[in-house]
Design a protein around this motif. Structure first.
Motif, PDB file in Angstrom:
ATOM      1  N   LEU A 238       0.873  -1.186   0.000  1.00  0.00           N
ATOM      2  CA  LEU A 238       0.000   0.000   0.000  1.00  0.00           C
ATOM      3  C   LEU A 238       0.908   1.234   0.000  1.00  0.00           C
ATOM      4  CD1 LEU A 238      -2.842   1.193   0.185  1.00  0.00           C
ATOM      5  CD2 LEU A 238      -2.727   0.941   2.661  1.00  0.00           C
ATOM      6  N   SER A 239       1.113   1.779  -1.194  1.00  0.00           N
ATOM      7  CA  SER A 239       2.097   2.853  -1.358  1.00  0.00           C
ATOM      8  C   SER A 239       1.532   4.191  -0.908  1.00  0.00           C
ATOM      9  CB  SER A 239       2.515   2.952  -2.827  1.00  0.00           C
ATOM     10  OG  SER A 239       1.416   3.442  -3.573  1.00  0.00           O
ATOM     11  N   ASP A 240       2.412   5.161  -0.684  1.00  0.00           N
ATOM     12  CA  ASP A 240       1.996   6.507  -0.274  1.00  0.00           C
ATOM     13  C   ASP A 240       1.005   7.106  -1.275  1.00  0.00           C
ATOM     14  OD1 ASP A 240       3.645   6.283   1.869  1.00  0.00           O
ATOM     15  OD2 ASP A 240       5.171   7.711   1.162  1.00  0.00           O
ATOM     16  N   GLU A 241       1.197   6.803  -2.556  1.00  0.00           N
ATOM     17  CA  GLU A 241       0.332   7.385  -3.595  1.00  0.00           C
ATOM     18  C   GLU A 241      -1.105   6.885  -3.461  1.00  0.00           C
ATOM     19  OE1 GLU A 241       3.411   5.878  -4.409  1.00  0.00           O
ATOM     20  OE2 GLU A 241       4.204   7.919  -4.149  1.00  0.00           O
ATOM     21  N   GLN A 242      -1.290   5.736  -2.807  1.00  0.00           N
ATOM     22  CA  GLN A 242      -2.636   5.154  -2.714  1.00  0.00           C
ATOM     23  C   GLN A 242      -3.394   5.593  -1.454  1.00  0.00           C
ATOM     24  OE1 GLN A 242      -0.850   1.153  -3.081  1.00  0.00           O
ATOM     25  NE2 GLN A 242      -2.375   0.748  -4.658  1.00  0.00           N
ATOM     26  N   LEU A 243      -2.721   6.346  -0.566  1.00  0.00           N
ATOM     27  CA  LEU A 243      -3.306   6.583   0.754  1.00  0.00           C
ATOM     28  C   LEU A 243      -4.572   7.452   0.705  1.00  0.00           C
ATOM     29  CD1 LEU A 243      -0.014   7.163   2.808  1.00  0.00           C
ATOM     30  CD2 LEU A 243      -1.391   5.070   2.680  1.00  0.00           C
ATOM     31  N   GLU A 244      -4.531   8.520  -0.091  1.00  0.00           N
ATOM     32  CA  GLU A 244      -5.699   9.414  -0.140  1.00  0.00           C
ATOM     33  C   GLU A 244      -6.917   8.676  -0.697  1.00  0.00           C
ATOM     34  OE1 GLU A 244      -6.592  12.487   0.869  1.00  0.00           O
ATOM     35  OE2 GLU A 244      -4.711  12.508   1.988  1.00  0.00           O
ATOM     36  N   ARG A 245      -6.681   7.888  -1.736  1.00  0.00           N
ATOM     37  CA  ARG A 245      -7.791   7.139  -2.336  1.00  0.00           C
ATOM     38  C   ARG A 245      -8.338   6.127  -1.321  1.00  0.00           C
ATOM     39  NH1 ARG A 245      -8.959   2.510  -5.665  1.00  0.00           N
ATOM     40  NH2 ARG A 245      -7.004   1.600  -4.955  1.00  0.00           N
TER      41      ARG A 245
END
Ligand code: AMP
Ligand code: GLY
Length: 437
Positions: A238-245
């Motif tokens: 679960l990458s940083d780029e996926q956190l907001e989504r």
């Protein structure tokens, strides 16, 4: 600022350690604390986490400005409501919001209303009807006691026989007491798990980086379920780029539901995720930091934790007020041999200073106490040896090097904390995941 932390585990030691770094914090009390919290310049007070009257009296007597409950029990019992009546800020959800963790049936109902993706399920308060359902749908099936069962109330049944046995234990034998008044029967999901936590101020949710726990007692995710044998952050699955989504999918809709019910959620909301080939699914909510996820997460947190928590309580959480180190943190839990079943206590622990002399290493205490000026074990999970490294392999290497410096007779730890993440980084995951989906 005067702070009261409630709890006695590694999570609470990490909370005390991080809160201690806040220039605004003058005094910290811990109820009841452990052999590590008192070493952080905090004062341990022998009050149990479920003695709400005594906790309120302590907070009044010590003129506490902010109460930080670590475990779920005081939250489900209504510590936030009680502190609020006493005019004392308390970082956590009220008893209504805490039911997200305290009742799996309630969590499922909120998820349904909020449209959060989760396993299909059915809830029963009648054992005969639950058995009937097993006969209809068959295995595999996941059986969960509705209420709090210290992480033990979940059985992933591979056969109908196992499912029926779990129902009997929970509902007929009442292995978990009133927690088994109802059972949740759930579709079995397959994938890699990740812990996803957000700071919440009632309205806003700000994600923390991902983490991954290791719940099974032995290497290779074998053996009985435990409170957690180690954790690291970030988890490559679960990458940083996926956190907001992920917050949009699993946390913010729940905040809207709870606010609509008149109980805005304050504190940490933690979604236990299964990242399946069909996308993420929420397995459960916790209404607090995870233990041991808290230890690597706070090792990476940059900012004034006391201020962040106060901002949450006051409804003014500012995402720009804190950040996270780009480094990876990894914590390995040292247990007493036999945990989570029978295990010895009173084991002498040495070498913590030598471990902490290594760069980036912090040893958080769980079940420790000081007896006649000696540090001894007092629980199954004893320490969480946590290290920062430039990447996951470096953090893993540093944590295990630190563990080598520590000695405790009858100590036991997993030797593969972080391996799953490293396999994913090197492109050899064992399980299908949602990476890139
Ligand atoms: P819970 O307390 O609901 O998180 O469940 C404890 C553990 O049981 C989880 O961390 C999973 O490993 C497993 N589990 C729970 N629900 C499911 C499910 N629907 N499918 C597969 N495994 C599950
Ligand atoms: N580490 C999982 C939990 O705290 O529930």
């Amino acid at each position: 600022m005067r702070i009261l932390v409630i709890g006695s585990g590694g999570r609470e030691h990490a909370l005390v350690w991080k809160l201690r770094q806040s220039p605004r914090v003058s005094d910290i009390f811990v109820a009841p604390g452990n052999g590590g919290t008192c070493g952080e310049g905090a004062t341990n007070v022998p009050v149990a986490v479920d003695d709400l009257d005594a906790l309120v009296a302590l907070a009044r007597r010590e003129k506490i400005d902010l109460v930080v409950p670590g475990p779920e029990l005081p939250l489900t019992l209504g510590i936030v409501d009680r502190m609020r009546e006493a005019g004392i800020a308390c970082f956590g959800p009220d008893a209504y919001g805490a039911r997200l963790e305290g009742s799996k049936a309630f969590a499922k109902e909120i998820m349904r209303r909020a449209g959060v993706p989760t396993a299909r399920c059915a809830v029963f308060s009648d054992a005969a009807m639950a058995r009937q359902y097993v006969a209809e749908v068959g295995a595999p099936l996941v059986i969960k006691a509705d209420g709090l069962a210290a992480g033990k109330g979940v059985v992933v049944a591979e056969s109908s026989r196992e499912a029926l046995q779990a129902i009997s234990e929970i509902m007929d034998d009442r292995a978990f007491g009133a927690a088994g008044d109802r059972v949740v029967l759930e579709e079995r999901l397959v994938g890699e798990e990740a812990s996803f936590l957000c700071f919440c101020d009632g309205e806003r949710a700000v994600p923390l980086p991902s983490a991954q726990d290791h719940k099974a007692a032995w290497d290779g995710d074998k053996g009985p379920n435990t409170g957690g044998m180690g954790a690291y952050s970030p988890a490559p699955v679960l990458s940083d780029e996926q956190l907001e989504r992920m917050a949009d999918l699993t946390i913010r809709p729940v905040l809207r539901e709870l606010a609509g019910d008149g109980h805005p959620f304050v504190g940490v909301l933690y979604a236990g995720l299964m990242l399946t080939a069909d996308g993420p699914r929420v397995l459960e909510y916790n209404v607090r930091f995870g233990d041991p996820e808290c230890q690597p997460l706070l090792a990476r947190l940059e900012g004034d934790l006391a201020q962040v928590m106060l901002d949450c309580v006051n409804g003014g959480l500012n995402p720009a007020s804190f950040g996270h180190s780009a480094r990876t943190a990894l914590g390995v839990v040292l247990t007493a041999r036999g945990y989570p079943r029978e295990y010895p206590k009173g084991l002498t622990i040495t070498g913590i200073e030598a471990a902490e002399a290594l760069p980036g290493v912090k040893v958080f205490h769980s079940g420790t106490t000081i007896r006649e000026q000696t540090l001894v074990s007092s629980g199954g999970r004893v320490l969480c040896v946590t290290a920062l490294g430039d990447d996951l392999p470096a953090a893993q290497k540093a944590a295990y090097a630190a563990l080598e410096k520590i000695s405790m007779p009858d100590g036991f730890y997993r030797t593969d904390i972080g391996d799953k993440g490293i396999r994913r980084l090197t492109g050899r995951p064992e399980t299908p995941g949602a990476a890139g989906k």
